[in-house]
Design a protein around this motif. Structure first.
Motif, mmCIF file in Angstrom:
data_model
loop_
_atom_site.group_PDB
_atom_site.id
_atom_site.type_symbol
_atom_site.label_atom_id
_atom_site.label_comp_id
_atom_site.label_asym_id
_atom_site.label_seq_id
_atom_site.Cartn_x
_atom_site.Cartn_y
_atom_site.Cartn_z
ATOM 1 N N UNK A 175 -11.036 -9.958 9.699
ATOM 2 C CA UNK A 175 -10.457 -8.826 10.431
ATOM 3 C C UNK A 175 -8.945 -8.965 10.563
ATOM 4 N N UNK A 176 -8.479 -10.179 10.843
ATOM 5 C CA UNK A 176 -7.044 -10.418 10.952
ATOM 6 C C UNK A 176 -6.351 -10.147 9.619
ATOM 7 N N UNK A 177 -6.980 -10.567 8.530
ATOM 8 C CA UNK A 177 -6.414 -10.323 7.207
ATOM 9 C C UNK A 177 -6.353 -8.826 6.912
ATOM 10 N N UNK A 178 -7.370 -8.095 7.316
ATOM 11 C CA UNK A 178 -7.363 -6.639 7.116
ATOM 12 C C UNK A 178 -6.227 -5.998 7.900
ATOM 13 N N UNK A 179 -5.985 -6.477 9.121
ATOM 14 C CA UNK A 179 -4.864 -5.962 9.924
ATOM 15 C C UNK A 179 -3.538 -6.240 9.222
ATOM 16 N N UNK A 180 -3.390 -7.460 8.708
ATOM 17 C CA UNK A 180 -2.154 -7.840 8.028
ATOM 18 C C UNK A 180 -1.953 -7.016 6.761
ATOM 19 N N UNK A 181 -3.012 -6.809 6.005
ATOM 20 C CA UNK A 181 -2.931 -6.015 4.780
ATOM 21 C C UNK A 181 -2.541 -4.571 5.090
ATOM 22 N N UNK A 182 -3.141 -4.008 6.117
ATOM 23 C CA UNK A 182 -2.795 -2.640 6.522
ATOM 24 C C UNK A 182 -1.345 -2.568 6.972
ATOM 25 N N UNK A 183 -0.890 -3.568 7.710
ATOM 26 C CA UNK A 183 0.503 -3.592 8.168
ATOM 27 C C UNK A 183 1.462 -3.615 6.984
ATOM 28 N N UNK A 184 1.136 -4.400 5.972
ATOM 29 C CA UNK A 184 1.983 -4.456 4.774
ATOM 30 C C UNK A 184 2.041 -3.089 4.084
ATOM 31 N N UNK A 185 0.905 -2.416 4.011
ATOM 32 C CA UNK A 185 0.883 -1.086 3.406
ATOM 33 C C UNK A 185 1.716 -0.081 4.193
ATOM 34 N N UNK A 186 1.628 -0.141 5.509
ATOM 35 C CA UNK A 186 2.429 0.759 6.342
ATOM 36 C C UNK A 186 3.919 0.467 6.189
ATOM 37 N N UNK A 187 4.268 -0.805 6.073
ATOM 38 C CA UNK A 187 5.671 -1.181 5.879
ATOM 39 C C UNK A 187 6.197 -0.650 4.547
ATOM 40 N N UNK A 188 5.377 -0.764 3.492
ATOM 41 C CA UNK A 188 5.776 -0.214 2.192
ATOM 42 C C UNK A 188 5.934 1.297 2.258
ATOM 43 N N UNK A 189 5.034 1.959 2.977
ATOM 44 C CA UNK A 189 5.133 3.415 3.127
ATOM 45 C C UNK A 189 6.401 3.798 3.872
ATOM 46 N N UNK A 190 6.742 3.044 4.905
ATOM 47 C CA UNK A 190 7.975 3.321 5.652
ATOM 48 C C UNK A 190 9.192 3.178 4.749
ATOM 49 N N UNK A 191 9.179 2.180 3.889
ATOM 50 C CA UNK A 191 10.299 1.977 2.955
ATOM 51 C C UNK A 191 10.418 3.165 2.002
ATOM 52 N N UNK A 192 9.296 3.713 1.598
ATOM 53 C CA UNK A 192 9.337 4.882 0.700
ATOM 54 C C UNK A 192 9.907 6.101 1.424
ATOM 55 N N UNK A 193 9.594 6.257 2.715
ATOM 56 C CA UNK A 193 10.191 7.330 3.497
ATOM 57 C C UNK A 193 11.713 7.135 3.540
ATOM 58 N N UNK A 194 12.134 5.893 3.746
ATOM 59 C CA UNK A 194 13.571 5.598 3.814
ATOM 60 C C UNK A 194 14.258 5.902 2.491
ATOM 61 N N UNK A 195 13.590 5.604 1.375
ATOM 62 C CA UNK A 195 14.161 5.883 0.054
ATOM 63 C C UNK A 195 14.371 7.366 -0.160
ATOM 64 N N UNK A 196 13.452 8.159 0.368
ATOM 65 C CA UNK A 196 13.529 9.610 0.192
ATOM 66 C C UNK A 196 14.506 10.280 1.129
ATOM 67 N N UNK A 197 14.968 9.577 2.153
ATOM 68 C CA UNK A 197 15.878 10.179 3.150
ATOM 69 C C UNK A 197 17.291 10.315 2.636
#
Length: 78
Positions: free
Chosen positions: A56-78
């Motif tokens: 479960x902890x690994x799933x949380x960490x994996x999801x967090x990494x995906x959200x961080x990558x998504x945030x970076x993509x938002x920043x790239x598009x800004x």
């Protein structure tokens, strides 16, 4: 006792919201791991429980990494 820090700032946009959720997931993963470290329980059931909590902890960490990558993509598009 509240689990939400009093000083948490409000997100100003989608990327900030994603980063906030990612931070919360990382904190949750660390809390899960820390809770297992403190258990004084031995045996096969304890091992299975610890493995499940680590999963479960690994799933949380994996999801967090995906959200961080998504945030970076938002920043790239800004």
């Amino acid at each position: 006792m509240s689990t939400v820090p009093a000083a948490r700032r409000r997100p100003t946009g989608p990327a900030d919201g994603l980063r906030g959720h990612a931070e919360a997931l990382r904190e949750r993963a660390e809390r899960l791991r820390g809770a297992c470290d403190g258990l004084d329980w031995k045996g096969p059931q304890a091992d299975a429980f610890r493995a499940r909590v680590e999963e479960l902890a690994l799933r949380c960490t994996t999801a967090a990494e995906g959200l961080t990558r998504s945030a970076a993509r938002f920043d790239e598009g800004a």
